[in-house]
Every structure is written in C-alpha cells, then in structure tokens.
Design an enzyme around this catalytic site. Structure first.
Site, PDB file in Angstrom:
ATOM      1  N   LYS A  50      -2.325   9.097   7.336  1.00  0.00           N
ATOM      2  CA  LYS A  50      -2.064   7.922   6.491  1.00  0.00           C
ATOM      3  C   LYS A  50      -1.895   6.658   7.348  1.00  0.00           C
ATOM      4  CE  LYS A  50      -0.932   5.375   2.966  1.00  0.00           C
ATOM      5  NZ  LYS A  50      -2.063   4.829   2.184  1.00  0.00           N
ATOM      6  N   LEU A  78      -0.046   0.939   1.262  1.00  0.00           N
ATOM      7  CA  LEU A  78       0.246   1.387   2.632  1.00  0.00           C
ATOM      8  C   LEU A  78       1.668   1.940   2.810  1.00  0.00           C
ATOM      9  CD1 LEU A  78      -1.645  -1.309   4.765  1.00  0.00           C
ATOM     10  CD2 LEU A  78      -2.335   1.046   4.333  1.00  0.00           C
ATOM     11  N   ASN A 132      -7.475   0.121  10.228  1.00  0.00           N
ATOM     12  CA  ASN A 132      -7.722  -0.221   8.827  1.00  0.00           C
ATOM     13  C   ASN A 132      -7.722  -1.736   8.659  1.00  0.00           C
ATOM     14  OD1 ASN A 132      -7.747  -0.544   6.089  1.00  0.00           O
ATOM     15  ND2 ASN A 132      -6.099   0.917   5.665  1.00  0.00           N
ATOM     16  N   CYS A 135      -7.826  -2.404   3.740  1.00  0.00           N
ATOM     17  CA  CYS A 135      -6.985  -2.023   2.600  1.00  0.00           C
ATOM     18  C   CYS A 135      -6.981  -3.162   1.576  1.00  0.00           C
ATOM     19  CB  CYS A 135      -5.559  -1.721   3.045  1.00  0.00           C
ATOM     20  SG  CYS A 135      -4.504  -1.359   1.624  1.00  0.00           S
ATOM     21  N   ASN A 197     -14.191   1.865   2.920  1.00  0.00           N
ATOM     22  CA  ASN A 197     -12.910   1.983   2.237  1.00  0.00           C
ATOM     23  C   ASN A 197     -13.179   1.768   0.727  1.00  0.00           C
ATOM     24  OD1 ASN A 197     -10.124   1.982   1.554  1.00  0.00           O
ATOM     25  ND2 ASN A 197      -9.602   1.083   3.531  1.00  0.00           N
ATOM     26  N   GLY A 222     -13.992   7.998  -4.826  1.00  0.00           N
ATOM     27  CA  GLY A 222     -14.489   9.147  -5.585  1.00  0.00           C
ATOM     28  C   GLY A 222     -15.992   9.104  -5.812  1.00  0.00           C
ATOM     29  N   GLY A 249     -16.842   9.088  -1.714  1.00  0.00           N
ATOM     30  CA  GLY A 249     -17.311   9.927  -2.805  1.00  0.00           C
ATOM     31  C   GLY A 249     -17.912  11.255  -2.414  1.00  0.00           C
TER      32      GLY A 249
HETATM   33  C1  SIN Z   1      -3.215   1.952   0.162  1.00  0.00           C
HETATM   34  O1  SIN Z   1      -2.279   2.396   0.840  1.00  0.00           O
HETATM   35  O2  SIN Z   1      -3.050   1.084  -0.697  1.00  0.00           O
HETATM   36  C2  SIN Z   1      -4.595   2.475   0.374  1.00  0.00           C
HETATM   37  C3  SIN Z   1      -5.043   2.283   1.760  1.00  0.00           C
HETATM   38  C4  SIN Z   1      -6.385   1.674   1.898  1.00  0.00           C
HETATM   39  O3  SIN Z   1      -7.129   1.544   0.926  1.00  0.00           O
HETATM   40  O4  SIN Z   1      -6.745   1.302   3.011  1.00  0.00           O
END
Ligand code: SIN
Length: 308
Positions: A50, A78, A132, A135, A197, A222, A249
C-alpha cells in the site's frame, strides 16, 4: 521448461529480476502479510505494498468504495501506517521472504517523496520503490505530480537521488498524453514505469440526491478500464527504453498476455485480488498453460510481439 523470469531494472546497477512477470498492485494486497495466510505468495513475481507516506494517514471520509458490474470506484485517500511503521513492523517479515517486496510511496511535496525514499534505502526486505504520482484521491500531491512532465521528472530525480533501490514511476491515465509523462520520467532516471493507476470518476445516490463517495470523486479500476490501460501501455512502450509494467483490469491469463504483447515486461493485478486472493497465482498458471500450448519457451518471446 518455460523461462518466465524478467528484468525490471536493466539500467540499474543491481537490476531487479523477478522469477515471473506477475505482481500484485499497490493498495489491493495490503502488505502481503495478510494474504500470506491464504495463498502461496512466494510464487509471485513481486508484491507492491500500500502507498506509504512520511506520516501515517487516516484517509478519506466514508463511503470510500462503490462497486459496479465492471469494476470498482475507490477513494481511500492513501490511508496507511506511515514509513516508520513499515520499516519497523513489515520489513523484518519481508526480509525472510523469497518474493521481492516493492514499497509504493506517495507524498504531498517533492521533499516528502525524497524523505520516504531515503528512509527506505538499505532497509532489509525492501527490493524496490514504486513512486505514486497518480493517486486521484488526495488534495495535495498525488496526481498533481503525475500530470505535469516537469513535476513528474522532478519527483523522479529527487527519489533517484535519495535511494539506491530501483525506482518504478506509477503513471496516471488522467492526462492528455501519458507518453509525454513517461518520456519525462525515463529521461529523469526512472528504472521502469507502471501504468495505469485509476481513472477519475464519480457516482450519485439518486435517492439522497448527492455523490455517494465521501470525497465526491474516486478512481475507477477493474475489467472496464482494461482496453484503456492496454492502449496506454502500447503507446508508452513505443516511446521509452525502460521496462513498462502493465496494470488495469487484468483478471485472467489472457488479459495479462495482451499486456505483455502490447509491450509490458511485467503486469500487476489489482482489483481482481479483492474478490479472489489467488487471482495473481491463477493468472500465472494461465500464462504458463498458454505458453505450453503455443510452444513458447521464453516469456521474452511474448513481450511486445503485438507492437508495430
Ligand atoms: C487511494 O488510496 O486513494 C488509492 C491510491 C491510488 O489510487 O493511488
């Protein structure tokens, strides 16, 4: 014998070799530890944990998820335990594993990305960093860095300067030209890129007459986004000379093979893990069956074959 191993960071001094190209995507597989009770995670190519920030984050207000027949809208924001807890509580477990763990990192500022990367450097059990910059669910940072070639390059260069680990930049589809961002991060020293993403979206409760998600908008993942993700992987793999990791997906071996044929060196499964903890292992088996049937002995013989 089928040769499944892939090199994810050929330009990096130590490289990053995976025994096979099937990885799990950030935010869909916890820290791997949760799933280790359910499936043989050691057989995976890699696990991405994560998104991790400098300080713990509580995430966005509920509701955070909306399910559709073709995918999932999420707005987690996040939520995570913070880099210090990852190093103290999770990395010692990972250090005993054969499967490589790559830590996904995020930040509200360029400096925060650098700080998190530098703390993870040299920690036993951590084999790479996925950054990342995509997000869509946080007010500061996140996709803000992934929609500007200049800022994306700045984050890349900062993280590279603060770590000796291989660095994968995770790109956003919420841009006009993803290829331009990919080129910018590759030129700034990224070892690989991963994409895509989630795609920004929303849902409305027509009885309450208001958005369902606490944060109003979220990111769609998805099966419904697969053709978009596949096309973007195809576009990006034509313009960069670093490995591309395909994500978006994938639920079956044939989905994964499409991404490999479009130019991906490896793939990540995300949303599929949430309904089937063995999804990534099933995909791995299905890739092997396809290769046996088609008499393909090396995974590298699949990569990019549909590019022209
Ligand atoms: C999130 O924690 O909101 C999703 C993470 C992401 O889309 O990078």
């Amino acid at each position: 014998m089928i040769e499944l191993s892939v090199q994810l960071a050929p330009k990096h001094p130590h490289g990053l070799i995976l025994v096979n190209p099937v990885m799990t995507a950030a935010g869909t597989f916890g820290y791997g530890i949760e799933y280790s009770q359910l499936v043989d995670i050691q057989r995976l190519g890699a696990i991405i944990c994560k998104g991790t920030t400098a300080k713990p984050k509580e995430g966005n207000p509920q509701p955070r998820l909306v399910e559709f027949p073709f995918g999932l809208l999420n707005s987690i924001g996040l939520q995570n335990i913070g880099v210090d807890a990852v190093i103290k509580e999770k990395a010692p477990v990972w250090a005993k594993w054969q499967v490589p763990v790559i830590v996904n990192i995020a930040g509200e500022t360029v400096e925060e990305y650098g700080e998190v990367a530098s703390k993870l450097d040299g920690v036993a059990g951590i084999r790479g960093i996925e950054v990342n910059i995509s997000c869509p669910n946080v007010k500061a940072g996140g996709v803000e860095f992934g929609t500007s070639p200049h800022l994306a390059a700045e984050v890349t260069a900062t993280v590279k300067a603060r770590t000796s680990l291989p660095v994968i930049m995770k790109l956003s589809p919420n841009v006009t030209d993803i290829a331009e961002i990919a080129v910018a991060v590759a030129e700034a020293g990224a070892d690989a890129v991963s994409l895509i993403n989630t795609i920004k979206g929303m849902a409305i409760d027509i009885t309450k007459k208001k958005p369902i998600l606490g944060n109003i908008t979220g990111g769609l993942s998805g099966p419904g986004i697969k053709p978009i993700a596949l096309y973007m992987v195809y576009q990006v793999s034509k313009v960069v000379d670093i490995p591309v990791v395909g994500c978006g997906g994938i639920v079956s071996g044939s989905d994964a093979i499409e991404f490999l044929m479009a130019g991906a060196t490896a793939v990540q499964l995300g949303t599929a893990n949430l309904s089937n903890p063995a999804a990534a292992l099933d995909v791995l088996e299905e890739i092997k069956i396809f290769m046996e049937k088609e008499k393909i002995s090396k995974i590298s013989d699949l990569i990019g074959v549909a590019k022209n």
